[in-house]
Design a protein around this motif. Structure first.
Motif, PDB file in Angstrom:
ATOM      1  N   PHE A  13     -12.566  -9.818  -3.703  1.00 12.80           N
ATOM      2  CA  PHE A  13     -13.325  -8.670  -2.820  1.00 12.80           C
ATOM      3  C   PHE A  13     -12.964  -7.407  -3.494  1.00 12.80           C
ATOM      4  CE2 PHE A  13     -14.273  -5.911   0.667  1.00 12.80           C
ATOM      5  CZ  PHE A  13     -15.610  -6.156   1.177  1.00 12.80           C
ATOM      6  N   PHE A  14     -11.709  -7.124  -3.779  1.00  9.64           N
ATOM      7  CA  PHE A  14     -11.304  -5.973  -3.993  1.00  9.64           C
ATOM      8  C   PHE A  14     -10.920  -5.831  -5.371  1.00  9.64           C
ATOM      9  CE2 PHE A  14     -10.039  -5.849   0.476  1.00  9.64           C
ATOM     10  CZ  PHE A  14     -10.254  -4.594   0.910  1.00  9.64           C
ATOM     11  N   GLU A  15     -11.408  -6.856  -6.369  1.00 12.51           N
ATOM     12  CA  GLU A  15     -11.173  -6.974  -7.726  1.00 12.51           C
ATOM     13  C   GLU A  15      -9.756  -6.344  -7.992  1.00 12.51           C
ATOM     14  OE1 GLU A  15     -14.501  -4.091  -8.979  1.00 12.51           O
ATOM     15  OE2 GLU A  15     -15.974  -5.623  -8.475  1.00 12.51           O
ATOM     16  N   LEU A  16      -8.837  -7.301  -7.571  1.00  8.27           N
ATOM     17  CA  LEU A  16      -7.472  -6.819  -7.697  1.00  8.27           C
ATOM     18  C   LEU A  16      -7.050  -7.601  -9.174  1.00  8.27           C
ATOM     19  CD1 LEU A  16      -6.099  -6.930  -4.503  1.00  8.27           C
ATOM     20  CD2 LEU A  16      -6.944  -4.991  -5.428  1.00  8.27           C
ATOM     21  N   GLN A  17      -6.078  -7.036  -9.962  1.00 10.40           N
ATOM     22  CA  GLN A  17      -5.909  -7.666 -11.263  1.00 10.40           C
ATOM     23  C   GLN A  17      -4.297  -7.329 -11.302  1.00 10.40           C
ATOM     24  OE1 GLN A  17      -7.806  -9.037 -13.076  1.00 10.40           O
ATOM     25  NE2 GLN A  17      -9.615  -8.624 -12.152  1.00 10.40           N
ATOM     26  N   GLY A  18      -3.700  -8.380 -12.216  1.00  5.34           N
ATOM     27  CA  GLY A  18      -2.240  -8.317 -12.276  1.00  5.34           C
ATOM     28  C   GLY A  18      -1.110  -7.998 -11.353  1.00  5.34           C
ATOM     29  N   LYS A  19      -0.434  -7.090 -11.098  1.00  6.82           N
ATOM     30  CA  LYS A  19       0.659  -6.991 -10.130  1.00  6.82           C
ATOM     31  C   LYS A  19       0.007  -6.454  -8.914  1.00  6.82           C
ATOM     32  CE  LYS A  19       4.447  -5.885 -13.233  1.00  6.82           C
ATOM     33  NZ  LYS A  19       5.488  -5.169 -13.846  1.00  6.82           N
ATOM     34  N   GLN A  20      -1.285  -5.900  -8.838  1.00  9.08           N
ATOM     35  CA  GLN A  20      -1.980  -5.504  -7.707  1.00  9.08           C
ATOM     36  C   GLN A  20      -2.403  -7.010  -6.828  1.00  9.08           C
ATOM     37  OE1 GLN A  20      -5.086  -3.036  -9.359  1.00  9.08           O
ATOM     38  NE2 GLN A  20      -4.138  -1.258  -8.697  1.00  9.08           N
ATOM     39  N   GLN A  21      -2.606  -7.732  -7.414  1.00  8.87           N
ATOM     40  CA  GLN A  21      -3.017  -9.066  -6.656  1.00  8.87           C
ATOM     41  C   GLN A  21      -2.247  -9.506  -5.571  1.00  8.87           C
ATOM     42  OE1 GLN A  21      -3.668 -12.380  -9.537  1.00  8.87           O
ATOM     43  NE2 GLN A  21      -5.904 -11.888  -9.567  1.00  8.87           N
ATOM     44  N   ILE A  22      -2.836  -9.787  -4.404  1.00  8.57           N
ATOM     45  CA  ILE A  22      -2.484 -10.431  -3.062  1.00  8.57           C
ATOM     46  C   ILE A  22      -1.597 -12.009  -3.629  1.00  8.57           C
ATOM     47  CG2 ILE A  22      -2.666 -11.158  -0.868  1.00  8.57           C
ATOM     48  CD1 ILE A  22      -2.875  -8.291  -1.148  1.00  8.57           C
ATOM     49  N   THR A  23      -0.432 -12.234  -3.143  1.00  7.38           N
ATOM     50  CA  THR A  23       0.212 -13.428  -3.516  1.00  7.38           C
ATOM     51  C   THR A  23       0.690 -13.937  -2.155  1.00  7.38           C
ATOM     52  OG1 THR A  23       2.148 -12.384  -4.052  1.00  7.38           O
ATOM     53  CG2 THR A  23       0.845 -12.815  -5.669  1.00  7.38           C
TER      54      THR A  23
END
Length: 592
Positions: free
Chosen positions: A574-584
């Protein structure tokens, strides 16, 4: 063709049988209600209350006993008579006169009385005899027909069953007030049978069953009935006893056989508030009301779904309704498991935050005033109008909103409903409030005048139905529906808000919403209810069986295991998160 005709006849016969059973059930309900409608003329002399007469003395305290007991009553003064009843009815001059000790014993084998009264189009009779206690109501009367206040006590002889592991609330009422045809608030009654009522109110004749006009749909002060309640803690000790008012609580769930009850404290009942540690870990010890909830839409599933979800959000930035399971009796008859819940209203806020009742405004949905001055709706309308007309990516516009809403409260409100997959939101179940008592130097407290949100009625979440499954995505709903959608969508244009929102979601996924933690809390609820659930199932028959209840709980456990990973993936997409920004999520929160 003969085979098809045979099928049609068989189907037609079954339909006729179901219709006949339903009609007979209604006839019995109306007959029983008429029996307790109070329409019969009372020819006995009128009793006049007198403070000069003392309440009869009783030789034993109410509560739970493992064997029969013998009860003695005393008037304290010679030449006074004691009139008493043992079925919960009000003592009158037609009642039995006390002249010898009363033997209190297990009366479960006696005919089901109140529990045999249909309370909904979907009502089913209990399986077998419901457990019953003995209600003693007694008055002293002098030669001039002056009467004392009443002695009211509940006695339960547990000769063939173990003591309850939950708190027990015994409710003593006049039967006609709950089950009478004219004014009984727990039955279909006159409101249902009076077809002219449909015409006067321009009601459709094909309403769904939960919207049928019925006595239990009545609201307001005219639908509140006097009652006396006692709460016994699991150790058998009397917690409190009170004269109170009782109303049916809720909306569509009023149509369910087992109903939610609102317990009200008022000066006219002799006790304006309840001062009691109703919830052990809750700092609030004063209550103007509380709810005995039937678990809402989850009443035929687990009996704790909403209570569980709200308990997860304790100590966050949204207000919640605390919970405690209890067993309820009405006039000595087992009435099943209820959830003792805080009731969200102006008094909830007064007692929790030490405010005054005239310093609050409560709104719901898109800005309808629930409590407070009408101009409070204007305050929120202007806020929403500002969001629609201004770009919140600009710091000054975001600050304007931050000065008017508690951003952390709004974020936790969105996050909890989205994570729980509460599919009956945000088109429903939205309430928010603000302090309107004026400026306060303490801008950190709730007296800062900003809007704050409450989490409530999450019954349709956590795997309740198809739209609330673990893979359901509510992020789009949260940005598109109602003023919640307008506000959330506008705020997401601001990078500061979006970063805080994602950081908060990540934090909750690794703590509150971590799978092992949620499973632990579910297991606690399950363990608490398991000793009592079979008797509840037999009483109301909304849950098919103990095995089915376990399967219903297993659905929640499955959701707890799967939801975190689905939620993380949805946020990243939804937020187009990539790399270290991703929710884990933690490794324990894996889908199986």
């Amino acid at each position: 063709m003969k085979y098809i005709k045979k099928i049609k006849n068989r189907y037609s016969n079954k339909l006729k049988l179901v219709t006949l059973i339903f009609v007979l059930t209604l006839i019995f309900s109306f007959w029983y209600s008429l029996k307790y409608s109070g329409s019969k003329k009372n020819d006995s002399p009128e009793l006049i209350f007198s403070n000069a007469l003392i309440v009869p003395d009783c030789s034993a305290q109410g509560g739970f006993y493992n064997e029969p007991i013998t009860l003695s009553l005393s008037a304290g003064i010679p030449n006074l008579k004691i009139y008493f009843t043992t079925d919960g009815s009000e003592p009158t001059l037609k009642s039995e006169v006390y002249d010898r000790p009363i033997v209190i014993q297990d009366i479960t084998s006696n005919r089901n009385n109140l529990s045999a009264i249909p309370t909904s189009p979907r009502w089913k009779p209990p399986l077998g005899d419901v457990f019953k206690g003995t209600i003693i109501r007694a008055i002293t009367v002098d030669a001039l027909n002056h009467k004392s206040a009443e002695l009211k006590r509940s006695f339960f002889v547990m000769s063939n069953k173990s003591n309850y592991s939950l708190p027990v609330i015994s409710m003593i009422i006049n039967q006609k007030d709950f089950f009478g045809y004219n004014k009984g608030i727990y039955v279909l009654g006159k409101t249902y049978l009076d077809k002219d009522n449909y015409i006067r109110k321009q009601l459709r004749l094909d309403l769904p069953w939960w919207e049928y006009p019925a006595n239990y749909m009545l609201r307001g002060s005219d639908a509140e009935r006097d009652a006396f309640i006692e709460l016994y803690e699991p150790n058998g000790k009397l917690g409190f006893q009170s004269n109170v008012g009782i109303r049916i609580n809720g909306n569509a769930t009023r149509g369910f056989p087992q109903k939610s009850l609102r317990v009200c404290y008022r000066s006219k009942y002799g006790q304006p508030v309840l001062d009691y540690n109703l919830f052990s870990s809750n700092p609030v010890k004063r209550f103007n009301s509380f709810v005995l909830r039937n678990s809402g839409n989850d009443g035929n599933k687990t009996m704790f779904r909403d209570a569980f979800m709200q308990s997860l959000m304790k100590n966050t930035h949204v207000d919640i309704q605390d919970n405690r399971q209890a067993v309820v009796f009405i006039n000595g008859e087992y009435w099943g498991i209820h959830n003792i819940r805080e009731r969200f209203d102006e008094n909830y806020l007064v007692n929790k935050y030490h405010l005054t009742v005239d310093s609050l405004s409560i709104l719901e949905l898109n800005g309808t005033v629930v409590y407070g001055e009408k101009h409070s709706a204007t305050h929120f309308e202007e806020l929403i109008d500002f969001v629609k007309k201004n770009d919140l990516s600009k710091p000054e516009n975001y600050q304007f909103i931050s000065d008017r809403i508690d951003v952390q409260s709004f974020q936790d409100f969105i996050i909890s409903n989205v994570f729980f997959c509460n599919s009956d939101w945000p088109n429903n179940n939205v309430k928010f409030w603000r302090y309107t008592g004026g400026d306060d130097s303490d801008t950190i407290s709730v007296r800062d005048g900003r809007w704050r949100w409450i989490l409530f009625d999450t019954d349709w979440g956590f795997g309740y139905n198809e739209s609330g499954q673990a893979n359901a995505n509510l992020l789009k709903r949260a940005t598109h529906i109602g003023n919640v959608g307008v506000l959330f969508d506008g705020l997401l244009k601001n990078e500061t808000f979006k970063a805080q929102f994602l950081q908060r979601f990540q934090e909750l996924l690794n703590t509150t919403f971590e799978s092992n933690h949620m499973l632990e809390v579910i297991n606690e609820f399950e363990t608490t209810l398991k000793p009592e659930i079979q008797e509840h199932i037999n009483r109301w028959r909304a849950i098919e069986s103990l095995d089915q209840w376990k399967l219903n709980v297993a659905v929640m456990k499955d959701f707890a295991q799967k939801r975190p990973r689905f939620q993380a993936e949805q946020l990243n997409t939804f937020f187009e998160l990539q790399g270290k920004q991703q929710i884990t999520i933690k490794s324990s929160s894996k889908a199986h």
